[in-house]
Scaffold this motif. Structure first.
Motif, PDB file in Angstrom:
ATOM      1  N   ALA A  54       0.820  -1.211   0.000  1.00 49.21           N
ATOM      2  CA  ALA A  54       0.000   0.000   0.000  1.00 49.21           C
ATOM      3  C   ALA A  54       0.854   1.263   0.000  1.00 49.21           C
ATOM      4  CB  ALA A  54      -0.931  -0.002   1.210  1.00 49.21           C
ATOM      5  N   VAL A  55       1.853   1.321   0.885  1.00 53.75           N
ATOM      6  CA  VAL A  55       2.670   2.535   0.967  1.00 53.75           C
ATOM      7  C   VAL A  55       3.551   2.683  -0.263  1.00 53.75           C
ATOM      8  CG1 VAL A  55       4.596   1.507   2.249  1.00 53.75           C
ATOM      9  CG2 VAL A  55       4.074   3.924   2.547  1.00 53.75           C
ATOM     10  N   VAL A  56       4.023   1.566  -0.818  1.00 56.38           N
ATOM     11  CA  VAL A  56       4.851   1.634  -2.021  1.00 56.38           C
ATOM     12  C   VAL A  56       4.032   2.122  -3.210  1.00 56.38           C
ATOM     13  CG1 VAL A  56       6.084   0.242  -3.725  1.00 56.38           C
ATOM     14  CG2 VAL A  56       6.537  -0.082  -1.294  1.00 56.38           C
ATOM     15  N   ILE A  57       2.828   1.613  -3.379  1.00 54.84           N
ATOM     16  CA  ILE A  57       1.992   2.017  -4.508  1.00 54.84           C
ATOM     17  C   ILE A  57       1.517   3.453  -4.334  1.00 54.84           C
ATOM     18  CG2 ILE A  57      -0.228   1.599  -5.669  1.00 54.84           C
ATOM     19  CD1 ILE A  57       0.255  -1.383  -5.229  1.00 54.84           C
ATOM     20  N   TYR A  58       1.165   3.834  -3.113  1.00 56.17           N
ATOM     21  CA  TYR A  58       0.686   5.196  -2.894  1.00 56.17           C
ATOM     22  C   TYR A  58       1.773   6.225  -3.215  1.00 56.17           C
ATOM     23  CZ  TYR A  58      -1.831   9.109  -0.879  1.00 56.17           C
ATOM     24  OH  TYR A  58      -2.486  10.307  -0.725  1.00 56.17           O
ATOM     25  N   PHE A  59       3.002   5.924  -2.818  1.00 50.03           N
ATOM     26  CA  PHE A  59       4.112   6.860  -3.032  1.00 50.03           C
ATOM     27  C   PHE A  59       4.989   6.453  -4.221  1.00 50.03           C
ATOM     28  CE2 PHE A  59       3.201   7.595   1.514  1.00 50.03           C
ATOM     29  CZ  PHE A  59       3.077   8.972   1.509  1.00 50.03           C
ATOM     30  N   ARG A  60       4.421   5.725  -5.160  1.00 48.69           N
ATOM     31  CA  ARG A  60       5.230   5.180  -6.266  1.00 48.69           C
ATOM     32  C   ARG A  60       5.946   6.271  -7.045  1.00 48.69           C
ATOM     33  NH1 ARG A  60      -0.074   5.082  -7.250  1.00 48.69           N
ATOM     34  NH2 ARG A  60      -0.931   5.822  -9.245  1.00 48.69           N
ATOM     35  N   HIS A  61       5.292   7.393  -7.305  1.00 52.50           N
ATOM     36  CA  HIS A  61       5.942   8.467  -8.064  1.00 52.50           C
ATOM     37  C   HIS A  61       7.084   9.092  -7.249  1.00 52.50           C
ATOM     38  CE1 HIS A  61       2.878   8.054 -11.082  1.00 52.50           C
ATOM     39  NE2 HIS A  61       1.910   8.382 -10.249  1.00 52.50           N
ATOM     40  N   ASP A  62       6.841   9.292  -5.970  1.00 52.69           N
ATOM     41  CA  ASP A  62       7.887   9.825  -5.102  1.00 52.69           C
ATOM     42  C   ASP A  62       9.072   8.863  -5.042  1.00 52.69           C
ATOM     43  OD1 ASP A  62       6.391  12.173  -3.319  1.00 52.69           O
ATOM     44  OD2 ASP A  62       5.049  10.563  -3.946  1.00 52.69           O
ATOM     45  N   ILE A  63       8.783   7.573  -4.950  1.00 53.14           N
ATOM     46  CA  ILE A  63       9.849   6.578  -4.835  1.00 53.14           C
ATOM     47  C   ILE A  63      10.709   6.565  -6.098  1.00 53.14           C
ATOM     48  CG2 ILE A  63      10.310   4.098  -4.671  1.00 53.14           C
ATOM     49  CD1 ILE A  63       7.778   3.906  -2.921  1.00 53.14           C
ATOM     50  N   VAL A  64      10.065   6.623  -7.249  1.00 55.10           N
ATOM     51  CA  VAL A  64      10.816   6.641  -8.506  1.00 55.10           C
ATOM     52  C   VAL A  64      11.698   7.884  -8.579  1.00 55.10           C
ATOM     53  CG1 VAL A  64      10.614   6.845 -11.019  1.00 55.10           C
ATOM     54  CG2 VAL A  64       9.162   5.234  -9.779  1.00 55.10           C
TER      55      VAL A  64
END
Length: 265
Positions: A54-64
């Motif tokens: 959930a946290v990875v998908i929610y912040f996917r753009h930030d993570i990239v």
């Protein structure tokens, strides 16, 4: 596991993982109130994985963006995103060290209802103090490495049951002058490497365990935990600037009081 047990425990995990109210305090309540047996290691892996997704998908753009900027910094290209990526790495180190050195001791001596009740109340009060005293001026790009390290130390303290990882990190961030939104965002982002590492360690234990695995229950747990955690992150970030931390503080005090009542009444 019964379907109701799977759904309830997965909801508890998904919601309490990112709210500053302590997941460990909540996970002992069903067994105390309903007489359920321990859900087992495999289920813990499943619901934690759902929350991590959930946290990875929610912040996917930030993570990239953070990942690209971090790799760019290795080649000499620095930006506010690359600094934030380094601060997240730095903030992760204390929890990793504490996890390896103190996890077994904490599991043996601190994982009981009395400790969870006391830490739920004490750290609830600290969260209220931090929210009331915070200057709330800095965003996550302005805090610097020293503040990131201090927030990381607070994350390491959350190994003590009842503390709440998100509660401890947001308390530290507020005390250091971050806004509520920045405190929450940094707390959620810094949870990713810690949660991933913890999932790997627990998965290793699971692979080595001879226990039977109920894949249907695990699948349902992952889905429910994912949905609950995703919605929790979204609405917490959306409304935290308006509602503040006081509702969570009140809830923690009531929950801690309930746990103490269950022990002594």
């Amino acid at each position: 596991m019964e379907t109701l047990q799977v759904i309830l425990l997965a909801l508890i995990q998904g919601l309490t993982e990112f709210l500053p109210i302590s997941s460990s305090a909540h996970l002992i309540l069903p067994s105390q109130l309903l007489g359920w047996s321990d859900q087992g290691l495999s289920f813990d892996v499943a619901v934690n994985t759902g929350s991590l997704f959930a946290v990875v998908i929610y912040f996917r753009h930030d993570i990239v963006t953070l990942a690209k900027s971090w790799f760019g910094s290795l080649a000499g290209s620095h930006s506010q995103e690359s600094k934030l990526a380094w601060w997240i790495i730095l903030a992760t180190i204390p929890a990793v060290i504490a996890g390896f050195m103190a996890k077994d001791f904490i599991e043996t001596h601190f994982r009981n209802t009395l400790v969870i009740a006391i830490t739920t109340i004490v750290f609830g009060i600290l969260l209220w103090v931090a929210d009331r005293m915070s200057k709330a001026q800095l965003n996550e790009f302005q805090m610097g490495w020293k503040k990131a390290l201090l927030i990381g130390l607070a994350q390491a303290m959350a190994l003590i049951p009842g503390t709440s990882r998100s509660g401890a990190t947001m308390t530290a961030a507020l005390m250091l002058g971050l806004t509520r939104e920045a405190a929450a965002r940094f707390s959620f982002l810094m949870s990713i490497p810690v949660s991933f590492g913890a999932a790997l360690l627990v998965t290793k234990d699971l692979v080595e365990s001879p226990a039977l695995i109920d894949y249907q229950a695990l699948s349902l747990g992952i889905v429910v935990s994912f949905i609950a955690a995703y919605l929790c992150i979204h609405y917490f970030l959306k409304f935290i600037s308006q509602i503040g931390m006081t509702p969570f503080v009140i809830y923690r005090l009531l929950l801690g009081g309930l746990l103490l009542g269950m022990l002594y009444l």
